[in-house]
Design a protein around this motif. Sequence first.
Motif, PDB file in Angstrom:
ATOM      1  N   GLY A  99     -94.306 108.670  91.419  1.00 45.28           N
ATOM      2  CA  GLY A  99     -95.643 109.236  91.456  1.00 45.28           C
ATOM      3  C   GLY A  99     -96.589 108.458  90.570  1.00 45.28           C
ATOM      4  N   VAL A 100     -97.811 108.260  91.068  1.00 43.32           N
ATOM      5  CA  VAL A 100     -98.853 107.590  90.300  1.00 43.32           C
ATOM      6  C   VAL A 100    -100.054 108.525  90.243  1.00 43.32           C
ATOM      7  CG1 VAL A 100    -100.371 105.586  90.127  1.00 43.32           C
ATOM      8  CG2 VAL A 100     -98.044 105.312  91.031  1.00 43.32           C
ATOM      9  N   ALA A 101    -100.402 108.966  89.060  1.00 43.90           N
ATOM     10  CA  ALA A 101    -101.552 109.850  88.888  1.00 43.90           C
ATOM     11  C   ALA A 101    -102.825 109.018  88.903  1.00 43.90           C
ATOM     12  CB  ALA A 101    -101.434 110.621  87.585  1.00 43.90           C
ATOM     13  N   VAL A 102    -103.675 109.272  89.886  1.00 53.44           N
ATOM     14  CA  VAL A 102    -104.925 108.528  90.039  1.00 53.44           C
ATOM     15  C   VAL A 102    -106.075 109.494  89.812  1.00 53.44           C
ATOM     16  CG1 VAL A 102    -106.342 107.107  91.563  1.00 53.44           C
ATOM     17  CG2 VAL A 102    -103.835 106.947  91.677  1.00 53.44           C
ATOM     18  N   GLY A 103    -106.936 109.168  88.867  1.00 49.27           N
ATOM     19  CA  GLY A 103    -108.043 110.053  88.538  1.00 49.27           C
ATOM     20  C   GLY A 103    -109.317 109.696  89.267  1.00 49.27           C
ATOM     21  N   GLY A 104    -110.430 110.079  88.673  1.00 44.73           N
ATOM     22  CA  GLY A 104    -111.722 109.732  89.218  1.00 44.73           C
ATOM     23  C   GLY A 104    -111.951 110.258  90.611  1.00 44.73           C
ATOM     24  N   ALA A 105    -112.358 109.380  91.518  1.00 45.10           N
ATOM     25  CA  ALA A 105    -112.715 109.763  92.877  1.00 45.10           C
ATOM     26  C   ALA A 105    -111.536 110.283  93.677  1.00 45.10           C
ATOM     27  CB  ALA A 105    -113.347 108.573  93.601  1.00 45.10           C
ATOM     28  N   VAL A 106    -110.313 109.946  93.274  1.00 49.22           N
ATOM     29  CA  VAL A 106    -109.120 110.393  94.013  1.00 49.22           C
ATOM     30  C   VAL A 106    -108.594 111.703  93.434  1.00 49.22           C
ATOM     31  CG1 VAL A 106    -106.740 109.816  94.633  1.00 49.22           C
ATOM     32  CG2 VAL A 106    -108.520 108.043  94.703  1.00 49.22           C
ATOM     33  N   ASP A 107    -108.328 111.718  92.143  1.00 49.23           N
ATOM     34  CA  ASP A 107    -107.869 112.907  91.433  1.00 49.23           C
ATOM     35  C   ASP A 107    -106.657 113.544  92.111  1.00 49.23           C
ATOM     36  OD1 ASP A 107    -107.934 114.690  89.327  1.00 49.23           O
ATOM     37  OD2 ASP A 107    -109.257 116.102  90.367  1.00 49.23           O
ATOM     38  N   GLU A 108    -105.702 112.708  92.465  1.00 48.70           N
ATOM     39  CA  GLU A 108    -104.469 113.164  93.104  1.00 48.70           C
ATOM     40  C   GLU A 108    -103.312 112.313  92.606  1.00 48.70           C
ATOM     41  OE1 GLU A 108    -104.165 115.705  94.975  1.00 48.70           O
ATOM     42  OE2 GLU A 108    -106.123 116.097  95.894  1.00 48.70           O
ATOM     43  N   THR A 109    -102.097 112.774  92.887  1.00 45.05           N
ATOM     44  CA  THR A 109    -100.905 111.974  92.652  1.00 45.05           C
ATOM     45  C   THR A 109    -100.546 111.246  93.938  1.00 45.05           C
ATOM     46  OG1 THR A 109    -100.024 113.441  90.956  1.00 45.05           O
ATOM     47  CG2 THR A 109     -98.459 112.005  92.068  1.00 45.05           C
ATOM     48  N   VAL A 110    -100.352 109.938  93.822  1.00 48.94           N
ATOM     49  CA  VAL A 110     -99.955 109.124  94.969  1.00 48.94           C
ATOM     50  C   VAL A 110     -98.454 108.889  94.883  1.00 48.94           C
ATOM     51  CG1 VAL A 110    -100.286 106.938  96.188  1.00 48.94           C
ATOM     52  CG2 VAL A 110    -102.221 108.015  95.018  1.00 48.94           C
ATOM     53  N   ARG A 111     -97.761 109.086  96.028  1.00 49.41           N
ATOM     54  CA  ARG A 111     -96.309 108.855  96.079  1.00 49.41           C
ATOM     55  C   ARG A 111     -96.044 107.660  96.978  1.00 49.41           C
ATOM     56  NH1 ARG A 111     -94.295 114.957  97.347  1.00 49.41           N
ATOM     57  NH2 ARG A 111     -95.184 114.294  99.337  1.00 49.41           N
ATOM     58  N   PRO A 112     -95.953 106.475  96.388  1.00 53.36           N
ATOM     59  CA  PRO A 112     -95.770 105.268  97.181  1.00 53.36           C
ATOM     60  C   PRO A 112     -94.291 104.871  97.288  1.00 53.36           C
ATOM     61  CG  PRO A 112     -96.330 104.657  94.958  1.00 53.36           C
ATOM     62  CD  PRO A 112     -96.224 106.165  94.972  1.00 53.36           C
ATOM     63  N   GLU A 113     -93.981 104.140  98.340  1.00 58.90           N
ATOM     64  CA  GLU A 113     -92.665 103.503  98.414  1.00 58.90           C
ATOM     65  C   GLU A 113     -92.597 102.308  97.460  1.00 58.90           C
ATOM     66  OE1 GLU A 113     -89.951 104.439 100.264  1.00 58.90           O
ATOM     67  OE2 GLU A 113     -91.113 106.244 100.693  1.00 58.90           O
ATOM     68  N   ILE A 114     -93.710 101.562  97.365  1.00 56.51           N
ATOM     69  CA  ILE A 114     -93.786 100.380  96.505  1.00 56.51           C
ATOM     70  C   ILE A 114     -95.166 100.341  95.853  1.00 56.51           C
ATOM     71  CG2 ILE A 114     -93.771  97.843  96.446  1.00 56.51           C
ATOM     72  CD1 ILE A 114     -91.844  97.854  98.757  1.00 56.51           C
ATOM     73  N   VAL A 115     -95.213  99.883  94.601  1.00 57.00           N
ATOM     74  CA  VAL A 115     -96.469  99.678  93.888  1.00 57.00           C
ATOM     75  C   VAL A 115     -96.641  98.194  93.611  1.00 57.00           C
ATOM     76  CG1 VAL A 115     -97.790 100.159  91.792  1.00 57.00           C
ATOM     77  CG2 VAL A 115     -96.379 101.955  92.812  1.00 57.00           C
ATOM     78  N   VAL A 116     -97.827  97.674  93.926  1.00 56.64           N
ATOM     79  CA  VAL A 116     -98.180  96.288  93.610  1.00 56.64           C
ATOM     80  C   VAL A 116     -99.246  96.305  92.520  1.00 56.64           C
ATOM     81  CG1 VAL A 116     -99.128  94.110  94.450  1.00 56.64           C
ATOM     82  CG2 VAL A 116     -97.627  95.466  95.928  1.00 56.64           C
ATOM     83  N   ASN A 117     -98.930  95.679  91.411  1.00 60.74           N
ATOM     84  CA  ASN A 117     -99.833  95.574  90.264  1.00 60.74           C
ATOM     85  C   ASN A 117    -100.642  94.294  90.415  1.00 60.74           C
ATOM     86  OD1 ASN A 117    -101.033  95.363  87.750  1.00 60.74           O
ATOM     87  ND2 ASN A 117     -99.129  95.296  86.583  1.00 60.74           N
ATOM     88  N   ALA A 118    -101.911  94.445  90.807  1.00 66.55           N
ATOM     89  CA  ALA A 118    -102.811  93.301  90.962  1.00 66.55           C
ATOM     90  C   ALA A 118    -104.022  93.481  90.056  1.00 66.55           C
ATOM     91  CB  ALA A 118    -103.233  93.160  92.419  1.00 66.55           C
ATOM     92  N   THR A 119    -103.768  93.906  88.833  1.00 68.09           N
ATOM     93  CA  THR A 119    -104.853  94.261  87.916  1.00 68.09           C
ATOM     94  C   THR A 119    -105.283  93.123  87.000  1.00 68.09           C
ATOM     95  OG1 THR A 119    -103.251  95.183  86.356  1.00 68.09           O
ATOM     96  CG2 THR A 119    -104.249  96.708  87.925  1.00 68.09           C
ATOM     97  N   GLY A 120    -104.759  91.918  87.231  1.00 69.22           N
ATOM     98  CA  GLY A 120    -105.227  90.754  86.496  1.00 69.22           C
ATOM     99  C   GLY A 120    -104.968  90.846  85.012  1.00 69.22           C
ATOM    100  N   ALA A 121    -106.030  90.677  84.222  1.00 67.16           N
ATOM    101  CA  ALA A 121    -105.891  90.677  82.762  1.00 67.16           C
ATOM    102  C   ALA A 121    -105.367  91.994  82.222  1.00 67.16           C
ATOM    103  CB  ALA A 121    -107.238  90.350  82.121  1.00 67.16           C
ATOM    104  N   TRP A 122    -105.435  93.054  83.031  1.00 68.87           N
ATOM    105  CA  TRP A 122    -104.987  94.382  82.617  1.00 68.87           C
ATOM    106  C   TRP A 122    -103.568  94.697  83.123  1.00 68.87           C
ATOM    107  CZ3 TRP A 122    -109.703  92.808  84.202  1.00 68.87           C
ATOM    108  CH2 TRP A 122    -110.774  93.026  83.341  1.00 68.87           C
ATOM    109  N   ALA A 123    -102.859  93.679  83.644  1.00 71.54           N
ATOM    110  CA  ALA A 123    -101.542  93.909  84.251  1.00 71.54           C
ATOM    111  C   ALA A 123    -100.542  94.473  83.256  1.00 71.54           C
ATOM    112  CB  ALA A 123    -101.004  92.610  84.857  1.00 71.54           C
ATOM    113  N   GLY A 124    -100.631  94.059  82.009  1.00 71.96           N
ATOM    114  CA  GLY A 124     -99.703  94.567  81.009  1.00 71.96           C
ATOM    115  C   GLY A 124     -99.866  96.048  80.760  1.00 71.96           C
ATOM    116  N   GLU A 125    -101.096  96.542  80.844  1.00 74.31           N
ATOM    117  CA  GLU A 125    -101.344  97.956  80.607  1.00 74.31           C
ATOM    118  C   GLU A 125    -100.729  98.816  81.699  1.00 74.31           C
ATOM    119  OE1 GLU A 125    -105.518  98.573  80.035  1.00 74.31           O
ATOM    120  OE2 GLU A 125    -105.715  96.866  78.682  1.00 74.31           O
ATOM    121  N   LEU A 126    -100.897  98.411  82.954  1.00 75.11           N
ATOM    122  CA  LEU A 126    -100.300  99.179  84.046  1.00 75.11           C
ATOM    123  C   LEU A 126     -98.779  99.102  83.992  1.00 75.11           C
ATOM    124  CD1 LEU A 126    -100.694 100.879  86.608  1.00 75.11           C
ATOM    125  CD2 LEU A 126    -100.659  98.729  87.907  1.00 75.11           C
TER     126      LEU A 126
END
Length: 406
Positions: free
Chosen positions: A182-209
């Motif tokens: 589960g990935v808790a997404v806030g803001g405009a989504v404000d839901e938990t996403v249940r993915p089969e796979i997560v891709v981290n494409a956050t660039g300079a912020w990749a370590g935080e995710l």
Amino acid sequence: MALDTDVLVVGGGATGAGTARDLALRGCDVALVDRDGLAHGTTGRSHGLLHSGARYAEADETGAEECIAENRIVSDIAGACVRETGGLFVQLADDDPAYFDAKRDACEDIGIPVEFVDGDDAREAIPGLSADVERAMRVPDAVVSPSRLVAANVHAAVEQGATVHSNAPVEGVRVENGEIVGVAVGGAVDETVRPEIVVNATGAWAGELAAMAGATVEMRPTRGLMISVDHAGLETVLNRSREPGDGDIIVPHEREAVLGTTSVTVDDPDEFERADWERERVREECAAMYPAVADAARVREWWGVRPLYEPDEAERGGRGISRGFFLLDHAEEGVENFLSVVGGKLTTYRLMAEAAADAVCDRLGIDEPCRTAETELPGADDPARLDEFVADLGGPGPSDSDVVGE
């Protein structure tokens, strides 16, 4: 309530948008989220150069080969996102001629088109070029609009069924039995996403995710200043032919010229110093190539943060010339369904996305080839339509705010 999807792509810059497009074209159920506006991170704060590969030729053959191949592909599929300016590497009187020779030889070996010109011919082709330019070489650099490029990729992904959300920060990641469940997404989504796979494409912020999932991605973010000045008439990208340094590139827009850049390591890609010495250094060094920019009126300035991968930077040492990319599989850290794509540059965004999508499809058992190199982006032949896409995403970033909407 939870939202189910095959793939959750986190990060709405060029690589994330390109990954969502690629996966959607292969029939994956994809959701893309970004904490801010799409293309408002590193992508939208670049200098907008579509590299020919010449910048990396003598130091990183693989990276240069990737650049010239992707330069041609992006030019073919992205249409009005790209302005074919050409580029010029110039050797000034104080620059090492051996560096120029090594770069030219490497370009020829790799297959990057290069044409030698002496200083007089260079000045005839580019009025206002410094009298200190002793010789130069033409290369197929170009200028790309990051906002249009990302917006077109997002539009293509949505056309294929992807869902895309800006202002949707990831607030937490739940891992159970070695998988993200589960990935808790806030803001405009404000839901938990249940993915089969997560891709981290956050660039300079990749370590935080990655840390939210109990994984590690070591990044070395570096800030770089761009100054856009009021100057029409320059039609060609200018590059200094020397070891990488501050103020060694000028990127032409129609009525402005973008001067760049610096490279200073920062601890936090969100909070960092903006130093006056950078403004002075960039102006001075760019003016050494093209004196007209020394006193040109500043229109705007911005700092971007490069998403450099720490292990690669440490191996190369110093201000490395390479900007290769890396696909990290976090299964080795006990998180089976988590991938991070880091490093790279705007020019190779599509190739990075292809690598990530290949890995995802292999995991999901999807036997569909990548089609992004042959499939034209929507709106590619219509600048006004591209600008409508950009407006739908909240408008352009500083890199091309003078281009979009014109």
